[in-house]
Design an enzyme around this catalytic site. Structure first.
Site, mmCIF file in Angstrom:
data_model
loop_
_atom_site.group_PDB
_atom_site.id
_atom_site.type_symbol
_atom_site.label_atom_id
_atom_site.label_comp_id
_atom_site.label_asym_id
_atom_site.label_seq_id
_atom_site.Cartn_x
_atom_site.Cartn_y
_atom_site.Cartn_z
ATOM 1 C CB THR A 86 -0.971 -0.010 1.204
ATOM 2 O OG1 THR A 86 -1.546 1.283 1.322
ATOM 3 C CG2 THR A 86 -0.310 -0.387 2.506
ATOM 4 C CD GLU A 120 -3.164 -0.790 5.491
ATOM 5 O OE1 GLU A 120 -4.067 -0.648 4.638
ATOM 6 O OE2 GLU A 120 -2.264 0.056 5.657
ATOM 7 C CE LYS A 161 -8.700 19.434 16.785
ATOM 8 N NZ LYS A 161 -8.048 18.614 17.789
HETATM 9 P P1 AMP Z 1 -6.229 1.621 -0.047
HETATM 10 O O1 AMP Z 1 -5.564 0.895 1.046
HETATM 11 O O2 AMP Z 1 -5.287 2.210 -1.035
HETATM 12 O O3 AMP Z 1 -7.289 0.797 -0.692
HETATM 13 O O4 AMP Z 1 -6.943 2.878 0.558
HETATM 14 C C1 AMP Z 1 -7.817 2.765 1.630
HETATM 15 C C2 AMP Z 1 -8.383 4.104 1.943
HETATM 16 O O5 AMP Z 1 -9.177 4.584 0.864
HETATM 17 C C3 AMP Z 1 -9.305 4.096 3.115
HETATM 18 O O6 AMP Z 1 -8.602 4.125 4.343
HETATM 19 C C4 AMP Z 1 -10.109 5.373 2.863
HETATM 20 O O7 AMP Z 1 -9.390 6.522 3.257
HETATM 21 C C5 AMP Z 1 -10.242 5.380 1.358
HETATM 22 N N1 AMP Z 1 -11.511 4.785 0.959
HETATM 23 C C6 AMP Z 1 -11.773 3.539 0.535
HETATM 24 N N2 AMP Z 1 -13.081 3.366 0.264
HETATM 25 C C7 AMP Z 1 -13.679 4.536 0.526
HETATM 26 C C8 AMP Z 1 -15.032 5.012 0.474
HETATM 27 N N3 AMP Z 1 -16.030 4.257 0.053
HETATM 28 N N4 AMP Z 1 -15.248 6.284 0.856
HETATM 29 C C9 AMP Z 1 -14.252 7.088 1.269
HETATM 30 N N5 AMP Z 1 -12.979 6.699 1.342
HETATM 31 C C10 AMP Z 1 -12.681 5.445 0.975
#
Ligand code: AMP
Length: 540
Positions: free
Chosen positions: A184, A330, A438
């Site tokens: 990741t 993860e 913030k």
């Molecule tokens: P990844 O590990 O690259 O798949 O990224 C995961 C991250 O993508 C999550 O921790 C979120 O921040 C974002 N993410 C995944 N799905 C969504 C969703 N449906 N809405 C908003 N953020 C999302």
């Protein structure tokens, strides 16, 4: 007292045995770079999995060795998925969208001994060939007549398979054995490897296949547009085999709206999964050509927040129900899936939509909660923000070869997302922890602000970052790519002013030609924060 049930190992091998013996006639159709539409059955697919396993066995690899794939969603990638993991080796799916420095980092960090590569992705490997320290063999996923010229020593996939037996005696091993590895890119530092096990993969696929989640049946035809190089294509290659569901793979055409629509119509796809950008591309195509997708009944949209516009157009124009989902590398990745609970089903459409836009409910197997900075669980009232933490059998307990504690004293992993949970249990992401702005001790959700701007017809993409402010600590700066005629800053602020709190409105708006994205297509705010560090807001 211990129960007296069999200690049956939950391995991907058991998924393969099940799919091959029960659903041998079910089809797998794929677009590949060397064939516009390849078609065969589960039986033929698993026969070839055995042939690939034979090739791997002849290579003298040791249990646990990593085998890389640099490939699209297609039938050969599917074969490698099963052959490698079921041979007690680890499938390392490499994201071709990584920058060259990240690409050689992940290949070397994983210590890949073999790489299977799609011919179209070979240039990415050639670009880093002098940096690859452990790679011994590179196998091109094509037939002899399509073998590309290259400065690398290459072997041909089809030639290696030819004439091999279509049965293979796979090793027996513990279900906790590592099955696959996915890095990741995250927002800081080097990419981190998430090492899945057979058990986590099987449980995750079972958790995803059930009726209140993907609900796969033998009558479904599923098109995974989510890449197999990123978090196991959301478990679909396993869940479909468990459920006897026909698979359709888009190959390199993942981002092509016209190709996706044609594939859905030609193969009578009923269910599909992908990130919002894919669906925007398909909807544009359908709108321009006045076409529809007749057989598609439902799609799963995740990886980034699903815009309301996608939900409405999919449903109203094409009769396709949209399920919003959330997850992360993860988490294998499934974390939540949105279905409407019975107690909400009679709500008026707009109130129901407010629930459907949330990221959804955790499936069985995922426990989640939100906590404040002191570690206190926040009330489930739909408004109390907190850091979102998760635990469950398909959630990482650490990173590959990294000595880093990621589990807290209650067994939770912090997702880095900020969320609320409502009284019905629906989780809604309100921000990434590192993106939260913030201001004067109060939170501003950059995601809500971006979504407010994106509704304006003159905005193609918007990104909000926090900029240091002498009085408020941080204030939002909005970067916008205009669509067509560029709106003025005043016009855009006026447009957003009834969608977000007044004090949320950005202190400045800058129009830009492009915005940086990570390899998985998310806005790369780390780059922007560096770029705009020291930027003086007009209000400062
Ligand atoms: P990844 O590990 O690259 O798949 O990224 C995961 C991250 O993508 C999550 O921790 C979120 O921040 C974002 N993410 C995944 N799905 C969504 C969703 N449906 N809405 C908003 N953020 C999302």
């Amino acid at each position: 007292m211990i129960g007296q049930m069999m200690d049956f190992q939950l391995t991907i091998n058991s998924v393969m045995r099940h799919g091959r013996s029960l659903y041998g006639n079910q089809e797998i159709v794929s677009v590949t770079s060397d064939n516009p539409l390849h078609r065969y059955t589960f039986e033929e697919a698993f026969g070839r999995v055995c042939q690939v396993a034979g090739v791997l066995a002849d290579m003298g690899l040791n249990a646990g060795d990593r085998v890389g794939t640099l490939a699209w969603n297609d039938y050969r990638h599917f074969e490698i998925y099963y052959a490698v993991s079921c041979s007690e080796l680890v499938t390392h799916t490499i994201n071709p969208r990584l920058f060259p420095e990240q690409l050689d980092f992940v290949v070397n960090h994983a210590e890949d001994r073999v790489i299977f590569v799609d011919p179209t992705l070979l240039p990415a490997l050639e670009a880093i060939k002098d940096k690859l320290t452990k790679v011994e063999r590179i196998i091109v996923m094509t037939s002899e007549e399509h073998m590309p010229d290259s400065s690398l020593a290459l072997e041909c996939y089809e030639t290696l398979l030819a004439g091999r037996p279509t049965e293979f005696t796979f090793p027996e091993f513990d279900e906790k054995t590592a099955s696959s590895l996915c890095y990741t890119s995250g927002t800081t530092g080097d990419p981190k490897g998430v090492l899945y096990s057979h058990r986590s993969t099987v449980l995750h696929a079972m958790g995803g296949a059930v009726p209140s989640v993907f609900g796969l049946t033998t009558d479904d035809i599923i098109l995974p547009i989510v890449p197999m190089f990123h978090v196991n294509a959301w478990a679909i290659p396993y869940a479909a085999v468990m459920s006897g569901t026909k698979l359709v793979f888009p190959g390199p055409k993942m981002g092509d709206g016209a190709a996706i629509a044609d594939l859905i119509n030609a193969e009578k796809v009923t269910v599909s999964a992908g990130v919002p950008t894919v669906w925007l591309a398909m909807l544009n195509h359908l709108r321009e050509t006045k076409q529809t997708v007749e057989t598609l009944t439902r799609i799963i949209v995740g990886g980034a927040a699903c815009p309301q516009a996608i939900m409405e157009e999919m449903e109203q124009a094409h009769g396709v129900y949209v399920h919003h989902a959330w997850g992360m590398t993860e988490m294998s990745p499934l974390g939540t899936f949105n279905t409407i609970k019975p107690e909400l089903s009679d709500l008026p459409a707009d109130e129901k939509m407010a629930y459907r836009l949330k990221q959804g409910l955790p499936p069985y197997g995922v426990e989640l909660d939100v906590f404040d900075e002191e570690g206190n669980a926040q009330p489930h009232d739909g408004t109390s923000f907190g850091s979102l933490r998760v635990r469950g059998p398909w959630i990482a307990s650490g990173y590959f070869k990294l000595d880093k504690e990621i589990i807290d004293e209650n067994g939770y992993m912090d997702t880095g997302d900020v969320a609320v949970i409502d009284e019905h249990g629906y989780m809604q992401i309100t921000d990434r922890a590192k993106d939260v702005i913030k201001t004067g001790g109060e939170w501003i959700s950059s995601i809500d602000l971006e979504n407010a701007a994106i509704g304006h017809p003159g905005v193609a993409e918007a990104c909000v970052i926090g900029i240091h402010h002498p009085k408020w600590d941080e204030r939002p700066l909005m970067l916008v790519i205009a669509a067509g005629e560029q709106p003025s800053k005043e016009e855009l602020n006026a447009y957003m002013s009834d969608k977000v709190a007044k004090w949320w409105l950005p202190d400045d708006i800058i129009f830009v030609q492009e915005l940086p994205h990570t390899a998985t297509g998310k806005l790369d705010k780390k780059v922007l924060r560096t770029q705009y560090k020291g930027y003086k807001l007009p209000t400062a």
